[in-house]
Design a protein around this motif. Structure first.
Motif, mmCIF file in Angstrom:
data_model
loop_
_atom_site.group_PDB
_atom_site.id
_atom_site.type_symbol
_atom_site.label_atom_id
_atom_site.label_comp_id
_atom_site.label_asym_id
_atom_site.label_seq_id
_atom_site.Cartn_x
_atom_site.Cartn_y
_atom_site.Cartn_z
ATOM 1 N N LEU A 253 -4.584 -0.080 -59.413
ATOM 2 C CA LEU A 253 -3.609 0.174 -58.356
ATOM 3 C C LEU A 253 -4.162 1.176 -57.339
ATOM 4 O O LEU A 253 -3.945 1.027 -56.124
ATOM 5 C CB LEU A 253 -2.305 0.704 -58.954
ATOM 6 C CG LEU A 253 -1.546 -0.286 -59.837
ATOM 7 C CD1 LEU A 253 -0.472 0.432 -60.645
ATOM 8 C CD2 LEU A 253 -0.928 -1.392 -58.992
ATOM 9 N N ARG A 254 -4.877 2.185 -57.830
ATOM 10 C CA ARG A 254 -5.491 3.143 -56.910
ATOM 11 C C ARG A 254 -6.569 2.446 -56.074
ATOM 12 O O ARG A 254 -6.686 2.698 -54.872
ATOM 13 C CB ARG A 254 -6.104 4.301 -57.708
ATOM 14 C CG ARG A 254 -6.778 5.354 -56.840
ATOM 15 C CD ARG A 254 -5.809 5.944 -55.835
ATOM 16 N NE ARG A 254 -6.484 6.696 -54.798
ATOM 17 C CZ ARG A 254 -6.047 6.826 -53.557
ATOM 18 N NH1 ARG A 254 -4.920 6.214 -53.191
ATOM 19 N NH2 ARG A 254 -6.705 7.534 -52.675
ATOM 20 N N GLU A 255 -7.316 1.566 -56.690
ATOM 21 C CA GLU A 255 -8.303 0.790 -55.947
ATOM 22 C C GLU A 255 -7.639 -0.035 -54.850
ATOM 23 O O GLU A 255 -8.136 -0.113 -53.717
ATOM 24 C CB GLU A 255 -9.054 -0.148 -56.904
ATOM 25 C CG GLU A 255 -10.427 0.310 -57.286
ATOM 26 C CD GLU A 255 -11.219 -0.838 -57.901
ATOM 27 O OE1 GLU A 255 -12.367 -1.056 -57.486
ATOM 28 O OE2 GLU A 255 -10.677 -1.508 -58.790
ATOM 29 N N LEU A 256 -6.531 -0.659 -55.195
ATOM 30 C CA LEU A 256 -5.807 -1.458 -54.199
ATOM 31 C C LEU A 256 -5.330 -0.576 -53.052
ATOM 32 O O LEU A 256 -5.433 -0.959 -51.876
ATOM 33 C CB LEU A 256 -4.622 -2.163 -54.859
ATOM 34 C CG LEU A 256 -4.942 -3.405 -55.679
ATOM 35 C CD1 LEU A 256 -3.737 -3.820 -56.509
ATOM 36 C CD2 LEU A 256 -5.361 -4.566 -54.759
ATOM 37 N N ALA A 257 -4.798 0.590 -53.377
ATOM 38 C CA ALA A 257 -4.341 1.506 -52.330
ATOM 39 C C ALA A 257 -5.488 1.866 -51.400
ATOM 40 O O ALA A 257 -5.330 1.914 -50.166
ATOM 41 C CB ALA A 257 -3.737 2.761 -52.954
ATOM 42 N N GLU A 258 -6.656 2.109 -51.959
ATOM 43 C CA GLU A 258 -7.818 2.461 -51.142
ATOM 44 C C GLU A 258 -8.241 1.302 -50.242
ATOM 45 O O GLU A 258 -8.596 1.508 -49.075
ATOM 46 C CB GLU A 258 -8.977 2.872 -52.052
ATOM 47 C CG GLU A 258 -8.742 4.192 -52.771
ATOM 48 C CD GLU A 258 -9.786 4.470 -53.837
ATOM 49 O OE1 GLU A 258 -10.592 3.554 -54.126
ATOM 50 O OE2 GLU A 258 -9.794 5.595 -54.370
ATOM 51 N N GLU A 259 -8.208 0.083 -50.777
ATOM 52 C CA GLU A 259 -8.600 -1.076 -49.982
ATOM 53 C C GLU A 259 -7.597 -1.361 -48.875
ATOM 54 O O GLU A 259 -7.977 -1.707 -47.749
ATOM 55 C CB GLU A 259 -8.784 -2.301 -50.886
ATOM 56 C CG GLU A 259 -9.989 -2.217 -51.798
ATOM 57 C CD GLU A 259 -11.262 -1.978 -51.017
ATOM 58 O OE1 GLU A 259 -11.609 -2.825 -50.171
ATOM 59 O OE2 GLU A 259 -11.899 -0.929 -51.230
ATOM 60 N N PHE A 260 -6.309 -1.228 -49.174
ATOM 61 C CA PHE A 260 -5.305 -1.405 -48.120
ATOM 62 C C PHE A 260 -5.471 -0.339 -47.040
ATOM 63 O O PHE A 260 -5.331 -0.629 -45.843
ATOM 64 C CB PHE A 260 -3.891 -1.333 -48.705
ATOM 65 C CG PHE A 260 -3.423 -2.603 -49.361
ATOM 66 C CD1 PHE A 260 -3.388 -3.794 -48.662
ATOM 67 C CD2 PHE A 260 -3.000 -2.604 -50.684
ATOM 68 C CE1 PHE A 260 -2.944 -4.962 -49.256
ATOM 69 C CE2 PHE A 260 -2.557 -3.765 -51.294
ATOM 70 C CZ PHE A 260 -2.533 -4.943 -50.575
ATOM 71 N N GLU A 261 -5.764 0.892 -47.460
ATOM 72 C CA GLU A 261 -5.962 1.953 -46.479
ATOM 73 C C GLU A 261 -7.182 1.643 -45.611
ATOM 74 O O GLU A 261 -7.166 1.896 -44.400
ATOM 75 C CB GLU A 261 -6.128 3.293 -47.188
ATOM 76 C CG GLU A 261 -6.150 4.472 -46.239
ATOM 77 C CD GLU A 261 -6.097 5.813 -46.950
ATOM 78 O OE1 GLU A 261 -6.043 6.832 -46.243
ATOM 79 O OE2 GLU A 261 -6.111 5.841 -48.190
ATOM 80 N N HIS A 262 -8.217 1.102 -46.208
ATOM 81 C CA HIS A 262 -9.404 0.710 -45.442
ATOM 82 C C HIS A 262 -9.040 -0.352 -44.394
ATOM 83 O O HIS A 262 -9.602 -0.351 -43.291
ATOM 84 C CB HIS A 262 -10.481 0.170 -46.390
ATOM 85 C CG HIS A 262 -11.740 -0.243 -45.708
ATOM 86 N ND1 HIS A 262 -12.660 0.659 -45.217
ATOM 87 C CD2 HIS A 262 -12.251 -1.475 -45.431
ATOM 88 C CE1 HIS A 262 -13.671 0.012 -44.667
ATOM 89 N NE2 HIS A 262 -13.444 -1.287 -44.777
#
Length: 310
Positions: A253-262
């Motif tokens: 989920l943290r990875e997803l948050a980082e990718e969406f932020e990117h």
């Protein structure tokens, strides 16, 4: 792309009546909107132009393509313009009964399906004279079922990634007409080669997203990430640790948050980060994750407004 048929429906009560019944395209229902606020994942404009008798709506996107959104969370393109969508709706009568067919199925199978579907319809009401009158009144072509199936198939295959509908409040994606029960992992969804990776799942998410972004396929990445997040939201069991099934690993989920932020998609990043924070084990971890969520919430608040219809 044209919409002259839509203008005629709005101006001619008789044609509007025929479109509403028996072909279930009711322009009067446009005033009711959809059953819930919706938006495109890509952020483009939407306009509700008609509804059906089951609570579904017909929505025109910024490029003129027509989405059908049902009342149960499903949506797909049915035409590249209102005129084309109406040709499909009128010519196939029950278009959903043909959505699994492609031109490769051949004329014999398509015509057999047409005969079966229309025979069942005629047991309840007429469509033949109504079809001819409506097509003539709207100035639309009388096309063969084979051609119409081809038009419908081309529209369906264009739904993703640019025409994916979201619930505007929860930000989860509407399912596609034939979505599988299990969402494929990002490398499969995005068609990224996994040669040389012993365990693709063990690689950082950016391994699969960044090469696709470099190709300019931003919406393909966005949709893949949204569907992956949706899967975690619906079934947190997907986050179970293989070595300790009784515990969850929220790091995806943290990875997803980082990718969406990117991507600059702060609302989806916030959605992923909030669930990540809720699944932390210790007060310190929860506080740190909540602080990140607060930062994303502020970024989402400053983000440009996205067109929503309801």
């Amino acid at each position: 792309m044209t919409d002259h048929a839509l203008r005629k429906l709005r101006a001619n009560p008789r044609l509007a009546e025929l479109a509403a019944f028996p072909f279930d395209f009711d322009v009067d229902r446009a005033a009711h909107g959809h059953v819930e606020p919706v938006r495109l994942a890509s952020g483009g404009p939407l306009t509700v132009v008609a509804g059906d008798d089951t609570g579904g709506t017909y929505v025109v996107c910024g490029d003129g393509a027509v989405l059908h959104a049902d009342s149960e969370g499903g949506a797909c393109l049915i035409g590249t313009s209102v005129d084309e969508a109406l040709e499909v709706l009128i010519g196939l009568a029950d278009w959903g009964a043909f959505a699994d067919l492609t031109p490769e199925d051949g004329e014999e199978r398509i015509l057999a399906r047409t005969a079966e579907v229309e025979e069942e319809i005629r047991e309840h009401y007429g469509i033949d004279a109504e079809r001819e009158e409506l097509l003539a009144g709207l100035g639309l072509a009388r096309r063969s079922p084979v051609e119409l199936v081809g038009m419908l198939h081309r529209a369906l295959t264009r739904t993703e990634p640019d025409h994916v509908l979201l619930n505007a409040r929860e930000l989860n994606a509407y399912r596609f007409l034939h979505d599988p029960d299990e969402v494929p992992p990002p490398w499969e969804y995005l068609g990224v080669a996994t040669d040389g990776y012993a365990d693709p799942a063990a690689q950082p998410l950016a391994t699969w997203t960044r090469p696709v972004l470099a190709q300019g396929r931003t919406e393909a990445v966005r949709v893949a990430l949204i569907r992956r997040l949706d899967a975690f939201v619906m079934n947190q069991g997907l986050l179970r640790r293989p070595d300790t099934p009784g515990r969850l690993d929220p790091s995806p989920l943290r990875e997803l948050a980082e990718e969406f932020e990117h991507l600059g998609d702060f609302p989806q990043a916030l959605r992923a980060q909030r669930l990540y924070a809720a699944l932390q084990d210790t007060p310190g971890e929860r506080a740190a994750a909540a602080a990140a969520a607060t930062r994303l919430e502020e970024a989402a608040r400053r983000a440009p407004r996205v067109p929503v219809v309801s």
